[in-house]
Design an enzyme around this catalytic site. Structure first.
Site, PDB file in Angstrom:
ATOM      1  N   GLY A  38     -12.084   5.796  -3.129  1.00  0.00           N
ATOM      2  CA  GLY A  38     -12.998   4.852  -3.750  1.00  0.00           C
ATOM      3  C   GLY A  38     -13.069   5.129  -5.236  1.00  0.00           C
ATOM      4  O   GLY A  38     -12.830   6.258  -5.675  1.00  0.00           O
TER       5      GLY A  38
ATOM      6  N   GLN B 135     -16.141   4.816 -13.929  1.00  0.00           N
ATOM      7  CA  GLN B 135     -15.298   6.014 -13.923  1.00  0.00           C
ATOM      8  C   GLN B 135     -14.050   5.856 -14.796  1.00  0.00           C
ATOM      9  O   GLN B 135     -13.446   6.849 -15.192  1.00  0.00           O
ATOM     10  CB  GLN B 135     -14.878   6.370 -12.488  1.00  0.00           C
ATOM     11  CG  GLN B 135     -16.055   6.826 -11.634  1.00  0.00           C
ATOM     12  CD  GLN B 135     -15.598   7.218 -10.245  1.00  0.00           C
ATOM     13  OE1 GLN B 135     -15.462   6.383  -9.367  1.00  0.00           O
ATOM     14  NE2 GLN B 135     -15.337   8.507 -10.042  1.00  0.00           N
TER      15      GLN B 135
ATOM     16  N   CYS C 288     -16.125  13.838  -5.772  1.00  0.00           N
ATOM     17  CA  CYS C 288     -16.045  12.704  -6.681  1.00  0.00           C
ATOM     18  C   CYS C 288     -14.973  12.976  -7.725  1.00  0.00           C
ATOM     19  O   CYS C 288     -14.887  14.092  -8.245  1.00  0.00           O
ATOM     20  CB  CYS C 288     -17.398  12.510  -7.359  1.00  0.00           C
ATOM     21  SG  CYS C 288     -17.425  11.154  -8.536  1.00  0.00           S
ATOM     22  N   LEU C 289     -14.175  11.961  -8.033  1.00  0.00           N
ATOM     23  CA  LEU C 289     -13.108  12.123  -9.029  1.00  0.00           C
ATOM     24  C   LEU C 289     -13.668  12.404 -10.421  1.00  0.00           C
ATOM     25  O   LEU C 289     -12.958  12.906 -11.286  1.00  0.00           O
ATOM     26  CB  LEU C 289     -12.225  10.871  -9.067  1.00  0.00           C
ATOM     27  CG  LEU C 289     -11.460  10.551  -7.767  1.00  0.00           C
ATOM     28  CD1 LEU C 289     -10.764   9.200  -7.878  1.00  0.00           C
ATOM     29  CD2 LEU C 289     -10.460  11.642  -7.438  1.00  0.00           C
TER      30      LEU C 289
ATOM     31  N   HIS D  60     -21.710   5.821  -2.107  1.00  0.00           N
ATOM     32  CA  HIS D  60     -21.323   6.677  -3.233  1.00  0.00           C
ATOM     33  C   HIS D  60     -20.853   5.827  -4.417  1.00  0.00           C
ATOM     34  O   HIS D  60     -21.272   6.054  -5.560  1.00  0.00           O
ATOM     35  CB  HIS D  60     -20.205   7.628  -2.761  1.00  0.00           C
ATOM     36  CG  HIS D  60     -19.660   8.533  -3.818  1.00  0.00           C
ATOM     37  ND1 HIS D  60     -19.797   9.905  -3.775  1.00  0.00           N
ATOM     38  CD2 HIS D  60     -18.972   8.263  -4.960  1.00  0.00           C
ATOM     39  CE1 HIS D  60     -19.215  10.427  -4.855  1.00  0.00           C
ATOM     40  NE2 HIS D  60     -18.701   9.451  -5.585  1.00  0.00           N
ATOM     41  N   GLU D  61     -19.991   4.845  -4.140  1.00  0.00           N
ATOM     42  CA  GLU D  61     -19.442   4.024  -5.231  1.00  0.00           C
ATOM     43  C   GLU D  61     -20.507   3.106  -5.836  1.00  0.00           C
ATOM     44  O   GLU D  61     -20.540   2.909  -7.050  1.00  0.00           O
ATOM     45  CB  GLU D  61     -18.235   3.209  -4.747  1.00  0.00           C
ATOM     46  CG  GLU D  61     -17.065   4.033  -4.205  1.00  0.00           C
ATOM     47  CD  GLU D  61     -16.604   5.153  -5.122  1.00  0.00           C
ATOM     48  OE1 GLU D  61     -16.799   5.064  -6.347  1.00  0.00           O
ATOM     49  OE2 GLU D  61     -16.075   6.151  -4.606  1.00  0.00           O
TER      50      GLU D  61
ATOM     51  N   HIS E 267     -22.551   4.816  -8.368  1.00  0.00           N
ATOM     52  CA  HIS E 267     -21.916   4.899  -9.691  1.00  0.00           C
ATOM     53  C   HIS E 267     -22.331   3.728 -10.583  1.00  0.00           C
ATOM     54  O   HIS E 267     -22.453   3.876 -11.791  1.00  0.00           O
ATOM     55  CB  HIS E 267     -20.388   4.879  -9.566  1.00  0.00           C
ATOM     56  CG  HIS E 267     -19.768   6.230  -9.332  1.00  0.00           C
ATOM     57  ND1 HIS E 267     -19.864   7.266 -10.227  1.00  0.00           N
ATOM     58  CD2 HIS E 267     -19.025   6.704  -8.305  1.00  0.00           C
ATOM     59  CE1 HIS E 267     -19.209   8.318  -9.761  1.00  0.00           C
ATOM     60  NE2 HIS E 267     -18.689   8.003  -8.592  1.00  0.00           N
TER      61      HIS E 267
HETATM   62 NI    NI Z   1     -17.611   9.275  -7.327  1.00  0.00          NI
END
Ligand code: NI
Length: 173
Positions: free
Chosen positions: A46, A51, A94-95, A136-137, A140
């Site tokens: 995701g 991001q 998380c990235l 989660h997304e 963001h």
């Molecule tokens: Ni994330």
């Protein structure tokens, strides 16, 4: 199409309020393609627009590796959780938050309203891992990171680690 830089905590763009998307054109399509490419390259399941430095309400997900039968790749525009049920606790990473995983309490099931690439209103229901990824997304898009759910001690330890990386210019790429 190109792979974009993924912004890492504590980049301010990860905390900014995002704008709704109202134009469904080629610019949006190319942003979605960039996000897909960036997500698969990472690799991740995701990715949210902030991001890659874009403060707009757009997420992409691909959870096929975790749950058979779910749509393979999905862009969700202006997504919002409109209903939820139950709770679950699962491991998240998380990235944008390197070198950290932690268990987070989330809704077990969610219903999400969103728009597709044509601007059509859609709704989907998800549960288990797919529901976690969506929550989660969508977080963001509201400037929320999963580390915000950690205990104050764990969060402080992580912040200290990041500070050290930054001071030593050794932030892992
Ligand atoms: Ni994330």
């Amino acid at each position: 199409m190109s792979i974009q830089k993924i912004y890492k905590y504590p980049a301010p763009v990860l905390r900014q309020k995002t704008e709704s998307i109202s134009t469904f054109d080629d610019t949006l399509l190319s942003l979605v393609r960039d996000m897909a490419e960036t997500m698969y390259d990472a690799p991740g399941i995701g990715l949210a627009a902030p991001q890659i430095g874009q403060s707009v309400k757009l997420i992409v997900v691909d959870t096929t590796k975790d749950k058979e039968g779910e749509p393979r790749f999905m862009p969700l525009i202006n997504p919002e959780i409109v209903a939820h049920e139950g709770t679950q606790i699962d491991e998240e990473g998380c990235l944008s938050v390197l070198d950290l995983t932690a268990t987070v309490k989330r809704y077990k099931k969610v219903t999400v309203s969103y728009q597709d690439l044509q601007g059509q209103a859609q709704e989907l229901s998800a549960e288990d891992r797919f529901a976690v990824v969506l929550q989660h997304e969508i977080d963001h898009l509201n400037g929320i990171l999963f580390l915000d759910y950690l205990s104050p001690l764990k969060r402080a330890l992580y912040k200290k680690k990041v500070k050290k990386w930054l001071a030593e210019e050794e932030y892992p790429a």
